[in-house]
Design a protein around this motif. Structure first.
Motif, short mmCIF file in Angstrom:
data_model
loop_
_atom_site.label_atom_id
_atom_site.label_comp_id
_atom_site.label_asym_id
_atom_site.label_seq_id
_atom_site.Cartn_x
_atom_site.Cartn_y
_atom_site.Cartn_z
N LEU A 1 -13.10 -37.13 -23.95
CA LEU A 1 -12.89 -38.31 -25.07
C LEU A 1 -14.34 -38.79 -25.52
CD1 LEU A 1 -9.67 -40.00 -23.29
CD2 LEU A 1 -10.03 -38.80 -25.50
N SER A 2 -15.24 -38.96 -24.40
CA SER A 2 -16.82 -39.51 -24.96
C SER A 2 -17.24 -38.42 -26.05
CB SER A 2 -17.40 -39.51 -23.48
OG SER A 2 -19.06 -39.83 -24.07
N GLN A 3 -17.03 -37.07 -25.85
CA GLN A 3 -17.63 -36.18 -26.65
C GLN A 3 -16.74 -36.44 -28.08
OE1 GLN A 3 -20.41 -34.87 -26.25
NE2 GLN A 3 -20.62 -34.48 -24.12
N PHE A 4 -15.62 -36.37 -27.97
CA PHE A 4 -14.47 -36.47 -28.98
C PHE A 4 -15.20 -37.85 -29.79
CE2 PHE A 4 -10.92 -38.12 -31.31
CZ PHE A 4 -10.66 -37.20 -31.97
N SER A 5 -15.28 -38.85 -29.28
CA SER A 5 -15.81 -39.96 -29.69
C SER A 5 -16.97 -40.06 -30.56
CB SER A 5 -15.68 -41.31 -28.93
OG SER A 5 -16.14 -42.44 -29.57
N GLU A 6 -17.97 -39.43 -30.08
CA GLU A 6 -19.21 -39.19 -30.45
C GLU A 6 -19.06 -38.57 -31.92
OE1 GLU A 6 -22.38 -37.71 -28.13
OE2 GLU A 6 -21.93 -38.94 -26.49
N SER A 7 -18.59 -37.51 -31.98
CA SER A 7 -18.17 -36.63 -33.15
C SER A 7 -17.43 -37.24 -34.18
CB SER A 7 -17.47 -35.24 -32.47
OG SER A 7 -18.16 -34.44 -31.79
N LYS A 8 -16.53 -38.26 -33.59
CA LYS A 8 -15.49 -38.85 -34.73
C LYS A 8 -16.47 -39.81 -35.36
CE LYS A 8 -12.32 -42.77 -34.54
NZ LYS A 8 -13.42 -43.92 -34.75
N LEU A 9 -17.27 -40.67 -34.72
CA LEU A 9 -18.08 -41.61 -35.41
C LEU A 9 -19.21 -41.16 -36.07
CD1 LEU A 9 -18.95 -43.76 -31.95
CD2 LEU A 9 -17.62 -44.33 -33.94
N SER A 10 -19.78 -39.80 -35.67
CA SER A 10 -20.62 -39.27 -36.72
C SER A 10 -19.92 -39.00 -38.04
CB SER A 10 -21.24 -37.88 -35.94
OG SER A 10 -22.26 -37.13 -36.85
N THR B 1 -19.09 -29.41 -45.73
CA THR B 1 -19.50 -29.39 -44.40
C THR B 1 -18.81 -30.29 -43.35
OG1 THR B 1 -21.91 -28.90 -45.18
CG2 THR B 1 -21.66 -29.70 -42.96
N ILE B 2 -18.66 -31.69 -43.94
CA ILE B 2 -17.80 -32.44 -43.11
C ILE B 2 -16.24 -31.93 -42.99
CG2 ILE B 2 -16.65 -34.79 -43.16
CD1 ILE B 2 -19.22 -35.78 -44.86
N SER B 3 -15.76 -31.28 -44.00
CA SER B 3 -14.28 -30.83 -43.81
C SER B 3 -14.55 -29.69 -42.52
CB SER B 3 -14.01 -30.09 -45.06
OG SER B 3 -12.83 -29.30 -44.75
N LEU B 4 -15.43 -28.84 -42.43
CA LEU B 4 -15.66 -27.66 -41.42
C LEU B 4 -15.76 -28.67 -40.15
CD1 LEU B 4 -18.12 -25.22 -43.26
CD2 LEU B 4 -15.62 -25.03 -42.54
N SER B 5 -16.42 -29.69 -40.05
CA SER B 5 -16.79 -30.42 -38.78
C SER B 5 -15.40 -30.82 -38.21
CB SER B 5 -17.54 -31.29 -39.10
OG SER B 5 -19.06 -30.91 -39.46
N ILE B 6 -14.60 -31.52 -39.20
CA ILE B 6 -13.27 -31.88 -38.86
C ILE B 6 -12.42 -30.96 -38.19
CG2 ILE B 6 -10.92 -32.98 -39.75
CD1 ILE B 6 -12.73 -34.73 -41.63
N SER B 7 -12.42 -29.57 -38.92
CA SER B 7 -11.72 -28.70 -38.41
C SER B 7 -12.28 -27.96 -36.95
CB SER B 7 -12.02 -27.45 -39.48
OG SER B 7 -11.26 -27.50 -40.52
N ASP B 8 -13.33 -28.18 -36.81
CA ASP B 8 -13.94 -27.85 -35.49
C ASP B 8 -13.60 -28.59 -34.48
OD1 ASP B 8 -15.44 -25.56 -36.64
OD2 ASP B 8 -17.28 -26.60 -36.67
N LEU B 9 -13.52 -29.94 -34.71
CA LEU B 9 -13.02 -31.17 -33.70
C LEU B 9 -11.49 -30.92 -33.52
CD1 LEU B 9 -14.20 -33.34 -32.20
CD2 LEU B 9 -13.63 -34.95 -34.16
N GLU B 10 -10.86 -30.40 -34.66
CA GLU B 10 -9.41 -30.28 -34.28
C GLU B 10 -9.30 -28.82 -33.41
OE1 GLU B 10 -5.35 -30.25 -37.20
OE2 GLU B 10 -7.23 -29.27 -38.03
N LYS B 11 -9.94 -27.97 -33.67
CA LYS B 11 -9.98 -26.63 -32.66
C LYS B 11 -10.29 -27.19 -31.28
CE LYS B 11 -11.79 -22.01 -32.27
NZ LYS B 11 -12.80 -21.26 -32.79
N ILE C 1 -9.83 -30.06 -29.75
CA ILE C 1 -8.69 -30.63 -29.23
C ILE C 1 -7.55 -29.60 -28.90
CG2 ILE C 1 -6.65 -32.08 -29.68
CD1 ILE C 1 -8.18 -33.48 -31.90
N ALA C 2 -7.48 -28.51 -29.70
CA ALA C 2 -6.47 -27.49 -29.31
C ALA C 2 -6.56 -26.92 -28.00
CB ALA C 2 -6.17 -26.60 -30.56
N GLU C 3 -7.95 -26.42 -27.94
CA GLU C 3 -8.53 -25.71 -26.83
C GLU C 3 -8.38 -26.45 -25.38
OE1 GLU C 3 -12.42 -24.51 -27.97
OE2 GLU C 3 -11.60 -22.76 -29.27
#
Length: 353
Positions: free
Chosen positions: A63-72, A94-104, A106-108
């Motif tokens: 969740l800490s790593q997730f929060s950092e990415s979200k805020l960025s 580029t931001i769209s790709l970053s959101i996709s990476d973050l979604e992936k 979560i799935a993993e």
């Protein structure tokens, strides 16, 4: 600055200059750590430095790593929103790709996240996507995509229907479904016994999808292996299904009994139904009430081979790990429950078709 670092991106928004190599290395190291941790758990291994540590710590780390990415991501979207120049188009991609990476990500890692945290993360992804759409409409005006011969007025009811169909098609595509209008199946039947058997080569015919729609007071028996199964508008039906190698999607059912084995099962708008499941991932319910769950109980000659071929040979126990996506509180959802043993139907044998 560190706070403006964009995760999983080869270039930072703004002047189009490459990201600092140090930031890239830090991000790559973070992704590698999370990936290694995921693989270690799957192999039954543990980090020597975390022996005996409660799972809460691993959840907090994620969740800490997730929060950092979200805020960025939010920081970059905010900067573009303040200066919606068309030159930011590449940055939006580029931001769209970053959101996709973050979604992936979560799935993993969803297998160890508590249901409440998982739903919260998924809702955050939806919010980020909506924010991206809003900012994109500022940078790239929608009028560039309008049709010249578009009617000046369109009935609100037609708009709503089109939007609902669009959302359903997107949902079906995400679950692996293709064109359900041409998929084989049983439709518009009442008070009938509906039977079908699939061989390994057929997998349900066509692209392997099968549909049950507009059925009332019917008993359905599907033996063999399917790739995907879609069911909608079923009332007072009994549905017995062998192995589904992909997804099962259920929409608008009431007073039914389902005996299903699948990799993924999503249930929308179900009321007073019993589900006997063997499933590889957590069953998902939405907008449902009075639904109860129990373990898979189907039998027929050859079912063990069908389940094994579909990678469903072992009971995972996920039939009782239900996620209610409309219940965001940390306490148990009141919309589903475990079916008491004395009310279960017992083994159902459909060998005699």
């Amino acid at each position: 600055m560190e706070e403006n670092q964009l995760p999983s991106t080869p270039h930072a928004p703004g002047a189009g200059q490459p990201v600092d190599p140090t930031i890239q290395r830090k991000h790559a190291a973070m992704m590698e750590r999370l990936s290694n941790r995921h693989q270690s758990r799957l192999a039954g291994k543990h980090d020597p430095n975390s022996i005996g540590a409660p799972s809460f710590e691993s959840t907090q780390s994620f969740l800490s790593q997730f929060s950092e990415s979200k805020l960025s991501i939010e920081s970059h979207l905010s900067r573009i929103r303040k200066d919606p120049d068309p030159t930011h188009k590449d940055n939006l991609e580029t931001i769209s790709l970053s959101i996709s990476d973050l979604e992936k990500l979560i799935a993993e890692n969803s297998y160890f996240l508590p249901p409440y945290e998982l739903r919260t993360c998924l809702n955050t992804i939806d919010n980020l996507k909506q924010s991206l759409d809003d900012v994109t409409s500022l940078v790239i005006p929608k009028k560039k995509f309008s049709f010249k011969n578009k009617p000046s007025k369109k009935p609100a009811q037609q708009d709503a229907v089109c939007e609902a169909e669009k959302k359903q098609n997107v949902s079906l595509e995400k679950l692996g479904f293709k064109d359900l209008s041409v998929a084989p199946g049983f439709r518009g039947e009442e008070n009938k016994a509906l039977v079908e058997e699939f061989t390994g080569s057929e997998l349900g015919g066509g692209n392997g999808e099968f549909t049950l729609s507009d059925l009332r007071d019917c008993e359905v028996r599907l033996k063999g292996r399917l790739r995907a199964l879609f069911m909608d508008k079923l009332t007072n039906c009994k549905v017995y299904v062998g192995a589904v190698m992909g997804s099962v999607l259920i929409e608008g059912v009431e007073g039914c009994v389902f005996v299903l084995a699948s990799h993924q099962i999503r249930i929308h708008n179900a009321k007073d139904c019993d589900f006997y499941l063997r499933v590889r991932s957590r069953p998902i319910i939405e907008d449902s009430t009075g639904v109860r769950f129990a373990p898979y109980c189907l039998s027929y000659e050859g079912i063990e081979e069908d389940l094994k071929e579909a990678n469903l040979g072992e009971e995972t126990g996920n039939w009782e790990n239900v996620d209610d996506f409309r219940w965001l509180r940390a306490v148990q959802s009141p919309n589903w429950s475990i079916l008491p043993e004395n009310e279960r139907i017992g083994t159902v044998d459909i060998s005699n078709m």
